[in-house]
Design a protein around this motif. Structure first.
Motif, short mmCIF file in Angstrom:
data_model
loop_
_atom_site.label_atom_id
_atom_site.label_comp_id
_atom_site.label_asym_id
_atom_site.label_seq_id
_atom_site.Cartn_x
_atom_site.Cartn_y
_atom_site.Cartn_z
N THR A 71 1.03 -1.14 0.46
CA THR A 71 0.43 0.13 0.18
C THR A 71 1.23 1.54 0.39
OG1 THR A 71 0.24 -0.40 2.66
CG2 THR A 71 -1.80 -1.14 1.31
N ASP B 119 1.07 -9.65 -7.34
CA ASP B 119 -0.08 -9.06 -6.83
C ASP B 119 0.49 -7.87 -8.20
OD1 ASP B 119 -1.57 -7.67 -5.64
OD2 ASP B 119 -1.19 -8.08 -3.90
N PRO B 120 -0.61 -7.20 -7.69
CA PRO B 120 -0.95 -5.80 -8.96
C PRO B 120 -0.57 -5.20 -7.75
CG PRO B 120 -2.51 -7.51 -9.62
CD PRO B 120 -2.51 -7.65 -8.88
N GLY B 121 -0.82 -5.32 -6.94
CA GLY B 121 -0.22 -3.51 -5.84
C GLY B 121 1.23 -3.88 -5.63
N VAL C 104 -2.49 -3.16 -14.05
CA VAL C 104 -2.64 -2.29 -13.34
C VAL C 104 -3.64 -1.54 -13.90
CG1 VAL C 104 -1.58 -1.59 -10.27
CG2 VAL C 104 -0.71 -3.29 -12.13
N ARG C 105 -4.79 -2.19 -14.03
CA ARG C 105 -5.74 -0.79 -13.99
C ARG C 105 -6.91 -0.67 -12.32
NH1 ARG C 105 -6.82 0.44 -19.19
NH2 ARG C 105 -8.81 0.85 -18.72
N THR C 106 -6.10 0.10 -11.78
CA THR C 106 -6.47 0.00 -10.23
C THR C 106 -6.69 1.33 -9.94
OG1 THR C 106 -4.11 -0.24 -9.24
CG2 THR C 106 -6.09 -2.20 -9.27
N SER C 107 -6.84 1.81 -8.67
CA SER C 107 -7.04 3.70 -8.53
C SER C 107 -5.53 3.66 -8.23
CB SER C 107 -7.63 3.42 -6.71
OG SER C 107 -8.98 3.26 -7.89
N THR C 108 -4.52 2.54 -7.59
CA THR C 108 -3.29 2.71 -7.09
C THR C 108 -2.13 2.93 -8.30
OG1 THR C 108 -3.72 1.80 -5.35
CG2 THR C 108 -1.38 1.47 -5.91
N GLY C 109 -2.59 2.27 -8.90
CA GLY C 109 -2.10 2.33 -10.60
C GLY C 109 -2.61 3.75 -11.32
N ARG D 190 -8.80 9.18 -11.98
CA ARG D 190 -8.39 7.39 -11.55
C ARG D 190 -9.01 7.03 -11.25
NH1 ARG D 190 -8.67 5.32 -18.08
NH2 ARG D 190 -9.99 3.57 -17.10
N ALA D 191 -7.40 8.24 -10.31
CA ALA D 191 -7.27 6.50 -8.81
C ALA D 191 -8.04 7.37 -7.75
CB ALA D 191 -5.98 7.74 -8.62
#
Length: 421
Positions: free
Chosen positions: A107, A127-129, A173-178, A215-216
């Motif tokens: 994180t 893990d993408p994270g 990693v199409r995530t908020s973190t990415g 998008r994040a």
């Protein structure tokens, strides 16, 4: 606790290089700022106020077992696997909850993330994270280099990392973190484009950074990138659009926004209002920025990397007052800003702001002295932004004046194939 154990944390700190003074060890205050930022990122926005005094107590063994999130932050920043390596000893009574190191790394974004991930995740991360953390690390280090490294040297590395990050985020990693990671590298790319004088590229990259930040779904990041675009608009000569963007950035902040964000943003608004010649709005923004800075709760939060203290606030205050033509007040503010002007490029830009004010006041000789010194930095570090500001200073002087001969010569030498003498 044995003296040798309590000294481990200090030794670990001294092995890290200061982010603001290359070649020097990290100070207690710098480590404190890094801890605050890491805890905020890793523990859902938890706000802490560790300072140099806390670090001193931990190093001396006055506090032998800090809270779990502090220990986790220190392990990540100082790149150690256990609390014992930092000299921390668990109390005999009680059973404090430990913090899973891998969760923290997954994180966390920013300080030392690249170093830690390289050690603990040497192979491709499933893990993408974990992958997002690995990609974010270089961006944090590039940001720390920006003020002391030539943009021409740094830009190729940043552009390559931007391309890599774009590919990884859009495919894996199409995530908020990415998208948060992608926003940061796009913003840094924009900043370097400004320094190289490529405003078209800067405008595109800043717009991308704002879009990625949206998008994040991170209010602080969205505000930071929108404000950065607003600052660029002001400096590019579009103050009206800049003010609008800065107002939008301020509206994105919620009640929990840290003082660091509000103080920085309000300072940018002061400069923008001053550029438009709005005296009352400028002074109101400066008063608000001063009040926020004096609260002494300006610990950095992602995506901010450094404390916004009084010296840094004075830098923006000086720029705003200079644009209002207040020679006395601006000169005093420039003097107060001196401790924050560590990097050669920020110092040169501040000198040029002061030089332009002096030129408009008819103090041509002193103006030229500052401008020539700044221009040498601009040439050495490949900063077209500094060169352009030096030309603006010369334009504010009489066309024919013997006092400007050295500045004229320095500007002319930029076209010599052998460079400036």
């Amino acid at each position: 606790m044995p003296k040798e154990a309590s000294d481990l944390l200090r030794r670990a700190r001294l092995c890290l290089e200061s982010p603001s003074s290359p070649g020097e060890p990290m100070s207690r205050q710098e480590l404190a700022e890094a801890v605050n930022a890491q805890v905020f990122r890793a523990f859902d926005g938890k706000v802490t106020a560790v300072d140099a005094n806390h670090i001193g107590k931990w190093e001396r063994g006055v506090i032998r077992w800090p809270a779990a999130y502090y220990r986790a932050a220190l392990r990540a920043i100082l790149d150690v696997a256990t609390d014992a390596e930092l000299g921390f000893v668990r109390p005999r009574r009680g059973n404090p909850d430990d913090v899973d190191r891998k969760r923290f790394l997954r994180t966390a974004l920013g300080t030392s993330a690249g170093i830690v991930v390289a050690r603990y995740f040497p192979a491709a991360a499933d893990d993408p994270g974990d992958l997002a953390v690995a990609v974010s690390g270089p961006t944090a280090h590039y940001r720390r280099m920006e003020s002391t490294v030539s943009s021409k040297q740094l830009a190729p590395a940043v552009e390559a990392h931007h391309q890599l990050t774009t590919t990884i985020v859009t495919t894996t990693v199409r995530t908020s973190t990415g998208f948060g990671v992608l926003a940061e590298i796009a913003g840094l790319s924009a900043w370097l484009a400004v320094d190289r004088g490529d405003n078209a590229m800067a405008r595109r990259r800043y717009a991308d950074a704002v879009s990625h930040a949206g998008r994040a779904h991170h209010p602080l990041l969205g505000s930071y990138m929108t404000a950065s675009l607003g600052q660029f608009a002001v400096e590019a000569g579009h103050a009206k659009q800049g003010v609008s963007l800065l107002d939008r950035a301020a509206a994105q902040l919620d009640k929990a926004a840290p003082d660091t964000a509000r103080a920085w943003l309000t300072s940018l608004q002061a400069v923008a209002h001053a550029t438009r010649g709005d005296h009352n709005a400028t002074l109101a923004a400066l008063r608000s920025a001063e009040k926020l800075t004096n609260r002494r709760r300006t610990e950095p939060h992602w995506p901010w990397m450094f404390t916004f203290d009084q010296a840094k606030a004075a830098r923006y205050q000086a720029a705003a007052l200079a644009r209002l033509g207040d020679l006395r007040a601006a000169t005093s503010a420039y003097e107060a800003a001196e401790p924050a002007l560590i990097g050669p490029k920020p110092r040169a830009l501040a000198q040029l702001g002061q030089a332009r004010l002096l030129a408009s006041a008819g103090l041509v000789g002193e103006s030229c002295r500052l401008a020539v010194a700044a221009l040498r930095v601009g040439h050495e570090y490949g900063s077209e932004r500094i060169v352009a500001r030096a030309r603006e200073v010369r334009a504010a002087m009489p066309a024919r004046t013997a006092e400007a001969s050295k500045l004229d010569g320095a500007l002319a030498s930029l076209y010599d194939t052998e460079g400036m003498e």
